[in-house]
Design a protein around this motif. Structure first.
Motif, PDB file in Angstrom:
ATOM      1  N   ARG A  51      20.139  -4.442  46.014  1.00 17.75           N
ATOM      2  CA  ARG A  51      20.265  -4.351  47.468  1.00 17.75           C
ATOM      3  C   ARG A  51      19.139  -5.111  48.159  1.00 17.75           C
ATOM      4  O   ARG A  51      19.346  -5.805  49.141  1.00 17.75           O
ATOM      5  CB  ARG A  51      20.272  -2.876  47.896  1.00 17.75           C
ATOM      6  CG  ARG A  51      20.500  -2.686  49.393  1.00 17.75           C
ATOM      7  CD  ARG A  51      20.714  -1.224  49.745  1.00 17.75           C
ATOM      8  NE  ARG A  51      19.506  -0.432  49.520  1.00 17.75           N
ATOM      9  CZ  ARG A  51      19.424   0.574  48.673  1.00 17.75           C
ATOM     10  NH1 ARG A  51      20.469   0.913  47.936  1.00 17.75           N
ATOM     11  NH2 ARG A  51      18.301   1.251  48.552  1.00 17.75           N
ATOM     12  N   PRO A  60      24.898  -2.840  52.078  1.00 14.26           N
ATOM     13  CA  PRO A  60      25.174  -2.129  50.826  1.00 14.26           C
ATOM     14  C   PRO A  60      26.662  -1.824  50.653  1.00 14.26           C
ATOM     15  O   PRO A  60      27.192  -1.920  49.566  1.00 14.26           O
ATOM     16  CB  PRO A  60      24.358  -0.841  50.963  1.00 14.26           C
ATOM     17  CG  PRO A  60      23.281  -1.171  51.939  1.00 14.26           C
ATOM     18  CD  PRO A  60      23.889  -2.160  52.879  1.00 14.26           C
ATOM     19  N   VAL A  61      27.322  -1.439  51.752  1.00 16.88           N
ATOM     20  CA  VAL A  61      28.763  -1.206  51.723  1.00 16.88           C
ATOM     21  C   VAL A  61      29.434  -2.420  52.352  1.00 16.88           C
ATOM     22  O   VAL A  61      29.176  -2.765  53.498  1.00 16.88           O
ATOM     23  CB  VAL A  61      29.156   0.072  52.487  1.00 16.88           C
ATOM     24  CG1 VAL A  61      30.670   0.240  52.507  1.00 16.88           C
ATOM     25  CG2 VAL A  61      28.494   1.287  51.853  1.00 16.88           C
ATOM     26  N   ARG A  62      30.291  -3.095  51.579  1.00 23.57           N
ATOM     27  CA  ARG A  62      30.905  -4.335  52.045  1.00 23.57           C
ATOM     28  C   ARG A  62      32.295  -4.050  52.603  1.00 23.57           C
ATOM     29  O   ARG A  62      33.069  -3.317  51.996  1.00 23.57           O
ATOM     30  CB  ARG A  62      30.994  -5.350  50.906  1.00 23.57           C
ATOM     31  CG  ARG A  62      29.651  -5.600  50.230  1.00 23.57           C
ATOM     32  CD  ARG A  62      29.768  -6.676  49.173  1.00 23.57           C
ATOM     33  NE  ARG A  62      28.507  -6.812  48.470  1.00 23.57           N
ATOM     34  CZ  ARG A  62      28.291  -6.415  47.234  1.00 23.57           C
ATOM     35  NH1 ARG A  62      29.268  -5.851  46.551  1.00 23.57           N
ATOM     36  NH2 ARG A  62      27.116  -6.569  46.660  1.00 23.57           N
ATOM     37  N   GLU A  63      32.604  -4.656  53.739  1.00 21.41           N
ATOM     38  CA  GLU A  63      33.912  -4.480  54.352  1.00 21.41           C
ATOM     39  C   GLU A  63      34.516  -5.853  54.631  1.00 21.41           C
ATOM     40  O   GLU A  63      33.870  -6.724  55.203  1.00 21.41           O
ATOM     41  CB  GLU A  63      33.800  -3.669  55.640  1.00 21.41           C
ATOM     42  CG  GLU A  63      33.272  -2.255  55.404  1.00 21.41           C
ATOM     43  CD  GLU A  63      33.358  -1.376  56.636  1.00 21.41           C
ATOM     44  OE1 GLU A  63      34.211  -1.661  57.497  1.00 21.41           O
ATOM     45  OE2 GLU A  63      32.584  -0.416  56.729  1.00 21.41           O
ATOM     46  N   ARG A 108      36.996  -1.666  51.933  1.00 20.16           N
ATOM     47  CA  ARG A 108      35.652  -1.096  52.029  1.00 20.16           C
ATOM     48  C   ARG A 108      35.183  -0.834  50.604  1.00 20.16           C
ATOM     49  O   ARG A 108      35.768  -0.007  49.887  1.00 20.16           O
ATOM     50  CB  ARG A 108      35.667   0.195  52.840  1.00 20.16           C
ATOM     51  CG  ARG A 108      34.300   0.868  52.973  1.00 20.16           C
ATOM     52  CD  ARG A 108      34.419   2.144  53.801  1.00 20.16           C
ATOM     53  NE  ARG A 108      33.179   2.900  53.819  1.00 20.16           N
ATOM     54  CZ  ARG A 108      32.173   2.684  54.666  1.00 20.16           C
ATOM     55  NH1 ARG A 108      32.294   1.740  55.590  1.00 20.16           N
ATOM     56  NH2 ARG A 108      31.089   3.425  54.623  1.00 20.16           N
ATOM     57  N   VAL A 109      34.139  -1.552  50.175  1.00 21.66           N
ATOM     58  CA  VAL A 109      33.663  -1.484  48.792  1.00 21.66           C
ATOM     59  C   VAL A 109      32.227  -0.966  48.794  1.00 21.66           C
ATOM     60  O   VAL A 109      31.335  -1.593  49.360  1.00 21.66           O
ATOM     61  CB  VAL A 109      33.729  -2.874  48.116  1.00 21.66           C
ATOM     62  CG1 VAL A 109      33.205  -2.790  46.692  1.00 21.66           C
ATOM     63  CG2 VAL A 109      35.153  -3.404  48.129  1.00 21.66           C
ATOM     64  N   ASP A 110      32.033   0.168  48.156  1.00 25.35           N
ATOM     65  CA  ASP A 110      30.703   0.766  48.044  1.00 25.35           C
ATOM     66  C   ASP A 110      30.236   0.619  46.592  1.00 25.35           C
ATOM     67  O   ASP A 110      30.670   1.369  45.717  1.00 25.35           O
ATOM     68  CB  ASP A 110      30.765   2.246  48.425  1.00 25.35           C
ATOM     69  CG  ASP A 110      29.373   2.887  48.473  1.00 25.35           C
ATOM     70  OD1 ASP A 110      28.465   2.373  47.802  1.00 25.35           O
ATOM     71  OD2 ASP A 110      29.213   3.897  49.172  1.00 25.35           O
ATOM     72  N   ARG A 118      28.367   3.943  45.104  1.00 25.86           N
ATOM     73  CA  ARG A 118      29.234   5.076  44.766  1.00 25.86           C
ATOM     74  C   ARG A 118      30.398   4.629  43.880  1.00 25.86           C
ATOM     75  O   ARG A 118      31.127   5.443  43.349  1.00 25.86           O
ATOM     76  CB  ARG A 118      29.791   5.722  46.036  1.00 25.86           C
ATOM     77  CG  ARG A 118      28.742   6.337  46.939  1.00 25.86           C
ATOM     78  CD  ARG A 118      29.391   6.917  48.184  1.00 25.86           C
ATOM     79  NE  ARG A 118      28.420   7.442  49.099  1.00 25.86           N
ATOM     80  CZ  ARG A 118      27.941   8.693  49.057  1.00 25.86           C
ATOM     81  NH1 ARG A 118      28.381   9.520  48.121  1.00 25.86           N
ATOM     82  NH2 ARG A 118      27.052   9.109  49.916  1.00 25.86           N
ATOM     83  N   ARG A 119      30.560   3.315  43.759  1.00 23.72           N
ATOM     84  CA  ARG A 119      31.688   2.720  43.025  1.00 23.72           C
ATOM     85  C   ARG A 119      33.018   3.236  43.579  1.00 23.72           C
ATOM     86  O   ARG A 119      33.889   3.690  42.845  1.00 23.72           O
ATOM     87  CB  ARG A 119      31.559   2.956  41.521  1.00 23.72           C
ATOM     88  CG  ARG A 119      32.268   1.868  40.719  1.00 23.72           C
ATOM     89  CD  ARG A 119      31.751   1.758  39.303  1.00 23.72           C
ATOM     90  NE  ARG A 119      31.956   2.955  38.524  1.00 23.72           N
ATOM     91  CZ  ARG A 119      33.128   3.265  37.950  1.00 23.72           C
ATOM     92  NH1 ARG A 119      34.161   2.469  38.070  1.00 23.72           N
ATOM     93  NH2 ARG A 119      33.250   4.347  37.258  1.00 23.72           N
ATOM     94  N   GLU A 120      33.136   3.136  44.899  1.00 22.81           N
ATOM     95  CA  GLU A 120      34.345   3.574  45.586  1.00 22.81           C
ATOM     96  C   GLU A 120      34.954   2.416  46.360  1.00 22.81           C
ATOM     97  O   GLU A 120      34.236   1.573  46.914  1.00 22.81           O
ATOM     98  CB  GLU A 120      34.045   4.717  46.554  1.00 22.81           C
ATOM     99  CG  GLU A 120      33.619   6.005  45.870  1.00 22.81           C
ATOM    100  CD  GLU A 120      33.284   7.106  46.848  1.00 22.81           C
ATOM    101  OE1 GLU A 120      33.155   8.260  46.413  1.00 22.81           O
ATOM    102  OE2 GLU A 120      33.142   6.816  48.063  1.00 22.81           O
ATOM    103  N   ASP A 158      34.237  -6.519  43.386  1.00 22.19           N
ATOM    104  CA  ASP A 158      32.919  -6.621  44.011  1.00 22.19           C
ATOM    105  C   ASP A 158      32.497  -8.078  44.157  1.00 22.19           C
ATOM    106  O   ASP A 158      31.960  -8.487  45.186  1.00 22.19           O
ATOM    107  CB  ASP A 158      31.905  -5.848  43.171  1.00 22.19           C
ATOM    108  CG  ASP A 158      30.587  -5.624  43.898  1.00 22.19           C
ATOM    109  OD1 ASP A 158      30.612  -5.436  45.126  1.00 22.19           O
ATOM    110  OD2 ASP A 158      29.538  -5.631  43.230  1.00 22.19           O
TER     111      ASP A 158
END
Length: 231
Positions: free
Chosen positions: A117, A125-128, A133-135, A138-140, A159
């Motif tokens: 990061r 950190p969270v890409r949209e 929406r890719v975290d 959290r691998r969500e 990712d």
């Protein structure tokens, strides 16, 4: 993310690699300084996990070479020495973080995520992108608010694609970034994984195949651009 593990204890190196794979992080292993330098010359890594006490060129020497290369690659040092002077000397060499053995593998993964990061501080950190929406921490993954369950490899590929922000990513680059050095460059694993990922994300297809070039996230108004094949 792709990580180089420089560790001469095979059990420890394999345990680290297995933990990283569970976190959808590709990793290669070097058991000595010469192998580490060889891998650094031919591969592109995001972070080096570096044991200081290794055969051949020491971990300190490998760290110096990484710093001198100007690549900006973060270094997480591993050592059995817990003295402050030892840690200080590691940081002076250019280490970005430090872990004293023994350590929890989960903590190592969290520290690598934090280093990644910081390395890409301009990237959230969270890409949209395009309803995705890719975290990565959290691998969500969510698409238009709907949770999408992915395998570790599917997540790693997505990712990389989302980080490209609609740019084309070649199959070779995906193989390099989401697999490890043992991946067969002639394998069809990338095509199979992208196909399965596309289906998991659902219709309308959001991953476009750019004929003869690679893959990209289909971001409006690029949707329907020349050379794209959503099938």
């Amino acid at each position: 993310m792709r990580v180089l593990i420089v560790e001469d204890e095979p059990y420890m190196a394999e345990a680290i690699r297995d933990a990283l794979r569970l976190a959808a992080i590709a990793a290669d292993i070097a058991g000595d300084g010469d192998t580490a330098l060889d891998l650094l010359r031919v591969n592109s890594y995001d972070i080096a996990v570096l044991d200081r006490d290794i055969p051949g060129p020491s971990g300190d020497e490998v760290a110096r070479r990484i710093v001198d290369s100007g690549s900006g690659m973060p270094i997480l040092m591993l050592t059995a020495a817990a003295r402050l002077d030892d840690k200080a000397s590691g940081f002076e060499l250019g280490a970005d973080d430090y872990l004293t053995k023994p350590f929890e593998l989960r903590e190592l993964v969290l520290r690598l995520r934090a280093l990644d990061r910081r390395r890409a501080h301009s990237r959230p950190p969270v890409r949209e992108l395009a309803g995705l929406r890719v975290d990565p921490f959290r691998r969500e993954v969510y698409r238009d608010g709907r949770f999408v369950a992915l395998t570790r490899k599917q997540f790693a590929v997505l990712d990389v694609l989302v980080a490209a922000e609609g740019g084309v990513v070649s199959a070779e680059e995906l193989l390099e970034r989401a697999w490890d050095e043992h991946a067969d460059p002639f394998t069809n694993a990338v095509r199979i994984t992208v196909s399965a990922l596309r289906k998991r994300l659902g219709r309308p297809w959001i991953i476009a195949t750019v004929a003869g070039v690679g893959y990209r996230i289909d971001v409006p108004p690029a949707a329907g651009g020349e050379g794209a094949d959503r099938g």
